[in-house]
Design an enzyme around this catalytic site. Structure first.
Site, PDB file in Angstrom:
ATOM      1  N   TYR A  69       0.909  -1.283   0.071  1.00  0.00           N
ATOM      2  CA  TYR A  69       0.656   0.166   0.215  1.00  0.00           C
ATOM      3  C   TYR A  69       1.200   1.111  -0.221  1.00  0.00           C
ATOM      4  O   TYR A  69       0.137   2.666  -0.550  1.00  0.00           O
ATOM      5  CB  TYR A  69      -0.877   0.296   1.322  1.00  0.00           C
ATOM      6  CG  TYR A  69      -1.832  -0.412   1.007  1.00  0.00           C
ATOM      7  CD1 TYR A  69      -2.527  -2.543   1.273  1.00  0.00           C
ATOM      8  CD2 TYR A  69      -3.062  -0.651  -0.256  1.00  0.00           C
ATOM      9  CE1 TYR A  69      -3.434  -3.215   0.856  1.00  0.00           C
ATOM     10  CE2 TYR A  69      -4.332  -1.135  -0.599  1.00  0.00           C
ATOM     11  CZ  TYR A  69      -4.033  -2.150   0.076  1.00  0.00           C
ATOM     12  OH  TYR A  69      -4.899  -3.836  -0.166  1.00  0.00           O
ATOM     13  N   HIS A 120     -15.293   1.571  -1.555  1.00  0.00           N
ATOM     14  CA  HIS A 120     -13.431   1.025  -1.155  1.00  0.00           C
ATOM     15  C   HIS A 120     -12.645   1.544  -0.033  1.00  0.00           C
ATOM     16  O   HIS A 120     -11.299   1.178  -0.411  1.00  0.00           O
ATOM     17  CB  HIS A 120     -13.113   0.047  -2.464  1.00  0.00           C
ATOM     18  CG  HIS A 120     -14.323  -0.719  -3.175  1.00  0.00           C
ATOM     19  ND1 HIS A 120     -13.781  -1.080  -4.518  1.00  0.00           N
ATOM     20  CD2 HIS A 120     -15.295  -1.439  -2.554  1.00  0.00           C
ATOM     21  CE1 HIS A 120     -15.050  -2.067  -4.788  1.00  0.00           C
ATOM     22  NE2 HIS A 120     -15.882  -2.346  -3.724  1.00  0.00           N
ATOM     23  N   GLY A 188     -14.867   3.105 -16.563  1.00  0.00           N
ATOM     24  CA  GLY A 188     -13.818   2.408 -16.451  1.00  0.00           C
ATOM     25  C   GLY A 188     -13.857   1.441 -15.464  1.00  0.00           C
ATOM     26  O   GLY A 188     -12.837   1.167 -14.255  1.00  0.00           O
TER      27      GLY A 188
HETATM   28  C1  BV8 Z   1     -17.734  -8.489   0.659  1.00  0.00           C
HETATM   29  C2  BV8 Z   1      -8.788  -2.304  -1.982  1.00  0.00           C
HETATM   30  C3  BV8 Z   1     -19.946  -8.720   1.804  1.00  0.00           C
HETATM   31  C4  BV8 Z   1      -8.284  -3.066  -2.199  1.00  0.00           C
HETATM   32  C5  BV8 Z   1     -11.251  -3.728  -3.933  1.00  0.00           C
HETATM   33  C6  BV8 Z   1     -21.621 -10.556  -4.507  1.00  0.00           C
HETATM   34  C7  BV8 Z   1     -21.995 -10.691  -3.231  1.00  0.00           C
HETATM   35  C8  BV8 Z   1     -20.857  -9.335  -2.114  1.00  0.00           C
HETATM   36  C9  BV8 Z   1     -20.119 -10.307  -2.398  1.00  0.00           C
HETATM   37  C10 BV8 Z   1     -19.719 -10.974  -3.403  1.00  0.00           C
HETATM   38  C11 BV8 Z   1     -19.989 -11.522  -4.496  1.00  0.00           C
HETATM   39  N1  BV8 Z   1     -19.251 -12.180  -5.579  1.00  0.00           N
HETATM   40  C12 BV8 Z   1     -18.358 -12.069  -5.015  1.00  0.00           C
HETATM   41  C13 BV8 Z   1     -18.531 -11.885  -3.519  1.00  0.00           C
HETATM   42  C14 BV8 Z   1     -16.934 -11.172  -3.316  1.00  0.00           C
HETATM   43  C15 BV8 Z   1     -16.102  -9.937  -3.398  1.00  0.00           C
HETATM   44  C16 BV8 Z   1     -15.875 -10.147  -5.216  1.00  0.00           C
HETATM   45  O1  BV8 Z   1     -16.807  -9.395  -5.601  1.00  0.00           O
HETATM   46  N2  BV8 Z   1     -15.477 -10.535  -5.834  1.00  0.00           N
HETATM   47  C17 BV8 Z   1     -14.465 -10.286  -6.977  1.00  0.00           C
HETATM   48  C18 BV8 Z   1     -13.790 -10.368  -7.247  1.00  0.00           C
HETATM   49  C19 BV8 Z   1     -15.709 -12.386  -7.589  1.00  0.00           C
HETATM   50  N3  BV8 Z   1     -16.208  -9.652  -3.139  1.00  0.00           N
HETATM   51  C20 BV8 Z   1     -15.890  -8.651  -2.026  1.00  0.00           C
HETATM   52  O2  BV8 Z   1     -15.539  -9.169  -0.625  1.00  0.00           O
HETATM   53  C21 BV8 Z   1     -16.428  -7.314  -1.305  1.00  0.00           C
HETATM   54  N4  BV8 Z   1     -16.717  -7.267   0.120  1.00  0.00           N
HETATM   55  O3  BV8 Z   1     -18.300  -8.973  -0.432  1.00  0.00           O
HETATM   56  O4  BV8 Z   1     -18.567  -8.179   1.804  1.00  0.00           O
HETATM   57  C22 BV8 Z   1     -19.186 -10.210   2.735  1.00  0.00           C
HETATM   58  C23 BV8 Z   1     -18.214  -9.973   3.659  1.00  0.00           C
HETATM   59  C24 BV8 Z   1     -17.595 -11.136   4.224  1.00  0.00           C
HETATM   60  C25 BV8 Z   1     -18.506 -11.716   4.480  1.00  0.00           C
HETATM   61  C26 BV8 Z   1     -19.180 -12.475   2.178  1.00  0.00           C
HETATM   62  C27 BV8 Z   1     -19.455 -11.447   2.350  1.00  0.00           C
HETATM   63  C28 BV8 Z   1     -15.364  -5.917  -1.353  1.00  0.00           C
HETATM   64  C29 BV8 Z   1     -14.733  -5.936  -2.118  1.00  0.00           C
HETATM   65  C30 BV8 Z   1     -14.015  -5.350  -2.708  1.00  0.00           C
HETATM   66  C31 BV8 Z   1     -12.546  -5.302  -2.284  1.00  0.00           C
HETATM   67  N5  BV8 Z   1     -11.551  -3.779  -2.085  1.00  0.00           N
HETATM   68  N6  BV8 Z   1     -10.197  -2.314  -3.554  1.00  0.00           N
HETATM   69  C32 BV8 Z   1      -7.046  -2.246  -2.753  1.00  0.00           C
HETATM   70  O5  BV8 Z   1      -7.798  -1.458  -3.284  1.00  0.00           O
HETATM   71  O6  BV8 Z   1      -6.038  -3.120  -2.929  1.00  0.00           O
HETATM   72  S1  BV8 Z   1     -11.467  -4.242  -5.327  1.00  0.00           S
HETATM   73  C33 BV8 Z   1     -11.208  -3.426  -6.556  1.00  0.00           C
HETATM   74  O7  BV8 Z   1     -11.495  -4.051  -7.551  1.00  0.00           O
HETATM   75  C34 BV8 Z   1     -10.562  -1.998  -6.650  1.00  0.00           C
HETATM   76  O8  BV8 Z   1     -11.553  -1.639  -5.557  1.00  0.00           O
HETATM   77  C35 BV8 Z   1     -11.584  -1.950  -7.919  1.00  0.00           C
HETATM   78  O9  BV8 Z   1     -11.868  -1.076  -8.027  1.00  0.00           O
HETATM   79  C36 BV8 Z   1     -11.940  -3.154  -8.172  1.00  0.00           C
HETATM   80  C37 BV8 Z   1     -13.082  -3.002  -9.165  1.00  0.00           C
HETATM   81  O10 BV8 Z   1     -12.328  -3.678 -10.721  1.00  0.00           O
HETATM   82  P1  BV8 Z   1     -12.144  -2.334 -11.230  1.00  0.00           P
HETATM   83  O11 BV8 Z   1     -12.558  -0.421 -10.652  1.00  0.00           O
HETATM   84  O12 BV8 Z   1     -13.615  -2.398 -12.485  1.00  0.00           O
HETATM   85  O13 BV8 Z   1     -11.014  -1.967 -12.009  1.00  0.00           O
HETATM   86  P2  BV8 Z   1     -10.773  -2.987 -13.399  1.00  0.00           P
HETATM   87  O14 BV8 Z   1      -8.966  -2.912 -13.474  1.00  0.00           O
HETATM   88  O15 BV8 Z   1     -11.507  -4.183 -12.820  1.00  0.00           O
HETATM   89  O16 BV8 Z   1     -10.784  -2.387 -14.000  1.00  0.00           O
HETATM   90  C38 BV8 Z   1     -10.896  -1.318 -14.892  1.00  0.00           C
HETATM   91  C39 BV8 Z   1     -12.132  -0.974 -16.672  1.00  0.00           C
HETATM   92  O17 BV8 Z   1     -11.199  -0.053 -17.140  1.00  0.00           O
HETATM   93  C40 BV8 Z   1     -11.858  -2.269 -17.702  1.00  0.00           C
HETATM   94  O18 BV8 Z   1     -12.760  -2.454 -17.532  1.00  0.00           O
HETATM   95  C41 BV8 Z   1     -11.031  -1.030 -19.161  1.00  0.00           C
HETATM   96  O19 BV8 Z   1     -11.472  -2.056 -20.020  1.00  0.00           O
HETATM   97  C42 BV8 Z   1     -11.266  -0.300 -17.859  1.00  0.00           C
HETATM   98  N7  BV8 Z   1     -10.302   1.155 -18.764  1.00  0.00           N
HETATM   99  C43 BV8 Z   1      -9.241   0.917 -18.836  1.00  0.00           C
HETATM  100  N8  BV8 Z   1      -8.570   1.948 -19.081  1.00  0.00           N
HETATM  101  C44 BV8 Z   1      -9.286   3.150 -19.488  1.00  0.00           C
HETATM  102  C45 BV8 Z   1     -10.929   2.180 -19.186  1.00  0.00           C
HETATM  103  N9  BV8 Z   1     -11.423   2.849 -19.087  1.00  0.00           N
HETATM  104  C46 BV8 Z   1     -12.525   3.888 -19.938  1.00  0.00           C
HETATM  105  N10 BV8 Z   1     -10.710   4.971 -19.935  1.00  0.00           N
HETATM  106  C47 BV8 Z   1      -9.856   4.116 -20.084  1.00  0.00           C
HETATM  107  N11 BV8 Z   1      -8.569   4.911 -20.044  1.00  0.00           N
END
Ligand code: BV8
Ligand code: ZN
Length: 247
Positions: A69, A120, A188
């Site tokens: 971090y 987040h 994004g």
């Molecule tokens: C939780 C901080 C309840 C860390 C992050 C269903 C319901 C609830 C939970 C879940 C569920 N299914 C699965 C889960 C669990 C999990 C989850 O979702 N897992 C995923 C991976 C399957 N969720 C959790 O654990 C959440 N908590 O559910 O609590 C609970 C509690 C206890 C027990 C059970 C449940 C917590 C999730 C938060 C995690 N923390 N961040 C850190 O930063 O170190 S997540 C992390 O991913 C970031 O915050 C980020 O923002 C986030 C999402 O990613 P994106 O922002 O979309 O970024 P990504 O790189 O993926 O995409 C970028 C996009 O931009 C691309 O599409 C690209 O094409 C585009 N792009 C690139 N350049 C450009 C552009 N677009 C336009 N212009 C450009 N120039």
């Protein structure tokens, strides 16, 4: 000169709208030089989320997680908001704007947006896991491993890790804004992280006008009324230019 072709539908919606939600992910900060999570060069590519962005990883190896971090904080400190962030701030002159972000980089606030819900957390904020004392916007020297609070507890980033609950107030405010807006722009984000990724779905279910802006199509592209493929830093200023000329 704006080369973006804005549809008649979106043009009409922009002219009659009063409330706009901007739901953003890591892609909006890509043009500021902050790596996304899942695109090429994404930070997760080097690490697996389960390795670092969760509480048990932190308790197992606080120094490693803390230094990761610190490394990302330094990138954020050396980074500026880009044209997309500033365009959203200018939308505030024409609409009631709510930013709902998954990003932890604080760039929307630094760009001057006044209503920002950070689902987040914020990488510039920290707290003690024992006494909950806050250490926000405090700089810690790097290389020293994870710092300790005066009470002896470990200090952690105020970031929502996998398996952790989102801040209730921010999430409820985000849901309210999505349900009551006239237009929701999703910018994004790959739409894979829940429950945050459910925000655009909620707007869609409530029959709000929803628009995706992304360089690629995503798992949730199908739910949007319109999809604009391209960089946020180009598309948002173009849409703003249309609003400035016609609103
Ligand atoms: C939780 C901080 C309840 C860390 C992050 C269903 C319901 C609830 C939970 C879940 C569920 N299914 C699965 C889960 C669990 C999990 C989850 O979702 N897992 C995923 C991976 C399957 N969720 C959790 O654990 C959440 N908590 O559910 O609590 C609970 C509690 C206890 C027990 C059970 C449940 C917590 C999730 C938060 C995690 N923390 N961040 C850190 O930063 O170190 S997540 C992390 O991913 C970031 O915050 C980020 O923002 C986030 C999402 O990613 P994106 O922002 O979309 O970024 P990504 O790189 O993926 O995409 C970028 C996009 O931009 C691309 O599409 C690209 O094409 C585009 N792009 C690139 N350049 C450009 C552009 N677009 C336009 N212009 C450009 N120039
Ligand atoms: Zn403490």
């Amino acid at each position: 000169m704006s080369e973006l072709k804005i549809s008649n539908r979106l043009s009409e919606k922009l002219l009659e709208a009063r409330r706009i939600v901007f739901f953003t992910g890591a892609g909006i900060s890509a043009e500021s030089g902050i790596a996304t999570f899942r695109g090429d060069g994404g930070i997760w590519n080097k690490f697996k989320p389960e390795e670092l962005a969760n509480f048990s990883a932190f308790m197992k190896n606080p120094d490693l997680v803390w230094e990761w971090y610190q490394y990302r904080r330094q990138i954020v400190y050396d980074t500026q908001p880009n044209a997309a962030h500033y365009a959203i701030t200018e939308f505030e002159k024409f609409y009631t704007v709510t930013v709902v972000t998954q990003n932890v980089d604080n760039l929307h606030t630094r760009a001057g947006n006044t209503t920002v819900h950070e689902l987040h957390g914020n990488i510039e904020k920290n707290y003690c896991i024992s006494c909950k004392k806050r250490f926000d916007y405090q700089q810690f020297e790097s290389g020293g491993g994870s710092p300790k609070c005066t009470c002896g507890g470990l200090i952690r980033p105020d970031i929502v890790w996998f398996g952790e609950y989102l801040p209730q107030e921010a999430f409820t405010a985000a849901e309210e804004a999505a349900k009551n807006c006239d237009i929701l722009f999703s910018i994004g984000t790959s739409g894979v992280v829940y429950p945050a990724a459910g925000i655009p779905m909620l707007a869609h279910r409530m029959k709000r006008y929803t628009v995706e802006i992304n360089v690629n199509s995503t798992e949730m592209s199908y739910i949007f009324d319109e999809n604009y493929t391209g960089k946020a830093g180009q598309i948002l200023p173009d849409i703003l230019e249309f609003v400035k000329k016609n609103k």
